[in-house]
Design an enzyme around this catalytic site. Structure first.
Site, short mmCIF file in Angstrom:
data_model
loop_
_atom_site.label_atom_id
_atom_site.label_comp_id
_atom_site.label_asym_id
_atom_site.label_seq_id
_atom_site.Cartn_x
_atom_site.Cartn_y
_atom_site.Cartn_z
N ARG A 223 0.96 -1.15 0.05
CA ARG A 223 0.08 0.07 -0.04
C ARG A 223 0.95 1.18 0.01
NH1 ARG A 223 -3.82 -2.50 -1.72
NH2 ARG A 223 -5.48 -3.15 -0.29
N HIS A 271 -1.94 1.11 -9.43
CA HIS A 271 -2.49 0.28 -8.51
C HIS A 271 -3.38 -0.85 -9.16
CE1 HIS A 271 -4.40 -0.61 -4.12
NE2 HIS A 271 -4.21 -1.70 -4.80
P1 NAP Z 1 -2.12 -12.01 4.03
O1 NAP Z 1 -2.54 -13.34 3.53
O2 NAP Z 1 -2.98 -11.63 5.32
O3 NAP Z 1 -0.67 -12.07 4.33
C1 NAP Z 1 -0.13 -11.13 5.31
C2 NAP Z 1 1.32 -11.43 5.85
O4 NAP Z 1 1.94 -10.60 6.28
C3 NAP Z 1 1.25 -12.57 6.77
O5 NAP Z 1 1.77 -13.50 6.28
C4 NAP Z 1 1.54 -11.71 8.04
O6 NAP Z 1 2.21 -12.63 9.03
C5 NAP Z 1 2.39 -10.72 7.56
N1 NAP Z 1 2.51 -9.77 8.45
C6 NAP Z 1 1.53 -8.89 8.80
N2 NAP Z 1 2.09 -7.77 9.38
C7 NAP Z 1 3.25 -7.90 9.66
C8 NAP Z 1 4.16 -7.39 10.32
N3 NAP Z 1 3.90 -6.13 11.25
N4 NAP Z 1 5.58 -7.75 10.20
C9 NAP Z 1 5.82 -8.78 9.27
N5 NAP Z 1 4.95 -9.29 8.70
C10 NAP Z 1 3.70 -8.95 8.83
O7 NAP Z 1 -2.33 -10.94 2.83
P2 NAP Z 1 -2.06 -11.26 1.50
O8 NAP Z 1 -3.33 -11.75 0.80
O9 NAP Z 1 -0.73 -11.78 1.22
O10 NAP Z 1 -2.05 -9.59 1.14
C11 NAP Z 1 -1.08 -8.81 1.33
C12 NAP Z 1 -1.18 -7.37 1.06
O11 NAP Z 1 -0.93 -6.98 -0.45
C13 NAP Z 1 -2.83 -7.00 1.35
O12 NAP Z 1 -2.91 -6.53 2.59
C14 NAP Z 1 -2.75 -5.69 0.30
O13 NAP Z 1 -2.23 -4.37 1.02
C15 NAP Z 1 -1.66 -5.87 -0.48
N6 NAP Z 1 -2.16 -6.04 -2.08
C16 NAP Z 1 -1.90 -5.28 -2.90
C17 NAP Z 1 -2.82 -5.44 -4.41
C18 NAP Z 1 -1.99 -4.59 -5.42
O14 NAP Z 1 -2.76 -4.76 -6.65
N7 NAP Z 1 -1.00 -3.88 -5.29
C19 NAP Z 1 -3.29 -6.54 -4.49
C20 NAP Z 1 -3.75 -7.17 -3.48
C21 NAP Z 1 -3.30 -7.04 -2.32
P3 NAP Z 1 1.30 -13.89 9.91
O15 NAP Z 1 1.67 -14.94 9.12
O16 NAP Z 1 2.00 -13.92 11.13
O17 NAP Z 1 0.14 -13.26 9.91
#
Ligand code: NAP
Length: 308
Positions: A223, A271
């Site tokens: 983000r 994005h």
């Molecule tokens: P997810 O499955 O919830 O994974 C998030 C990961 O980040 C988890 O493994 C979590 O650790 C880790 N995490 C959370 N807080 C942290 C911290 N403070 N320090 C270190 N690691 C941390 O989410 P996802 O589906 O992979 O998506 C991730 C992000 O991608 C979304 O939240 C969104 O912002 C972004 N995104 C961007 C786009 C785009 O088009 N640019 C599209 C989709 C998503 P744990 O395993 O311990 O919970």
């Protein structure tokens, strides 16, 4: 029983036709043709404005239409209503494609050749093997781990950093704030895929950049508010970072006068790294909704206290 879709308008028809075919018993409505809001039990939306949620007295589940939920005002959604984030293969595939493209473009100096072509310069650069580069992914969740698995196919050295320690084949794993510096020390290309929370806002800052090897590159697909813009510009101008590929900015759209637009070593996309694909997302959401109707636990419910 009604479901209301209040999200990306161009894709509404695809969602509606999937539900019409596979769940004709469900009354699928598309905003603004919402009918009587008292009947809405399930909401599929990107945002949840408080005044709108207050008009849905029978709401049972809030399904976020996107993977992240940082744009959702949790306080507007009563505590007994679960907030479910979007985990679906279309989003994962899109992210894996985008990050692979970005990593390979950096690895194979494509941005240098774009500049060289503009200058009509024939200037071959050395081609190091993938095994000579270390790629680091912050956030080893559904997207980060899929990205790491794909990058392994190219032979890069890989490391991942996560809140809790997570093991993946061919990936050196690090966890928590204590191991962040150690993780960064080896990353030639750093990819941000953590969710935006109070713990990660501004995490891409001067201190983090200074822990990377000199000349490293950044890919931010998390983000916009993860990044401290002024610190990135400083790191690029000092040579501490060589390039940044940014799919997300703060704000979005990025204002025309923002220095990123003109910076020769910042590459921007609006994005688009990945998007929810109705064809693959609708079946998953319907399965989850049916779990809820059968009284089973919903999948991918966010933890409000963690913020994701
Ligand atoms: P997810 O499955 O919830 O994974 C998030 C990961 O980040 C988890 O493994 C979590 O650790 C880790 N995490 C959370 N807080 C942290 C911290 N403070 N320090 C270190 N690691 C941390 O989410 P996802 O589906 O992979 O998506 C991730 C992000 O991608 C979304 O939240 C969104 O912002 C972004 N995104 C961007 C786009 C785009 O088009 N640019 C599209 C989709 C998503 P744990 O395993 O311990 O919970």
């Amino acid at each position: 029983m009604s479901i209301l879709y209040r999200s990306d308008a161009p894709r509404a028809a695809a969602w509606a036709s999937y539900f019409a075919e596979h769940a004709p018993e469900l009354d699928f409505r598309v905003w603004p043709d919402a009918g009587n809001l008292d009947e809405v039990e399930y909401l599929i939306a990107w945002q949840a404005p408080a005044e709108f949620i207050a008009k849905l007295p029978r709401l049972k589940v809030f399904f976020s239409s996107g993977a992240g939920v940082d744009h959702v005002d949790f306080s507007a959604v009563p505590k007994h209503i679960p907030i479910v984030r979007m985990v679906e293969p279309g989003i994962i595939d899109g992210m894996v494609e985008y990050v692979s493209l970005a990593v390979l473009a950096l690895h194979r100096d494509f941005f240098d050749y774009v500049a060289a072509k503009a200058a009509r310069t024939w200037d071959p650069l050395e081609v190091p093997p993938a095994s000579a580069r270390t790629i680091g992914v912050m956030g080893m969740g559904s997207l980060g781990s899929a990205v790491l698995q794909r990058l392994a196919n190219y032979g890069f050295r890989l490391r991942g950093w996560n809140r809790s320690l997570r093991h993946l084949d061919n990936v050196e794993s690090f966890a928590g704030p204590d191991q962040l510096q150690h993780f960064l020390k080896g990353c030639d290309i750093l990819i941000c895929l953590v969710p935006l929370t109070s713990a990660t806002k501004g995490i891409l800052n001067r201190k983090l950049f200074s822990a990377l090897p000199a000349g490293a590159s950044l890919i931010n697909v998390g983000r916009g508010p993860h990044l401290v813009d002024a610190d990135l510009l400083e790191a690029l101008d000092s040579g501490q970072l060589s390039r940044a590929i940014l799919d997300v900015t703060d704000p979005e759209p990025l204002p025309a006068e923002h220095p990123f637009w003109a910076h020769p070593r910042v590459f921007l996309t609006p994005h688009v790294a990945s998007m929810t694909q109705p064809e693959s997302a609708a079946p998953i959401l319907l399965d989850n909704l049916r779990r809820h109707q059968r009284g089973e636990a919903l999948l991918n419910v966010i933890d409000r206290s963690r913020g994701y």
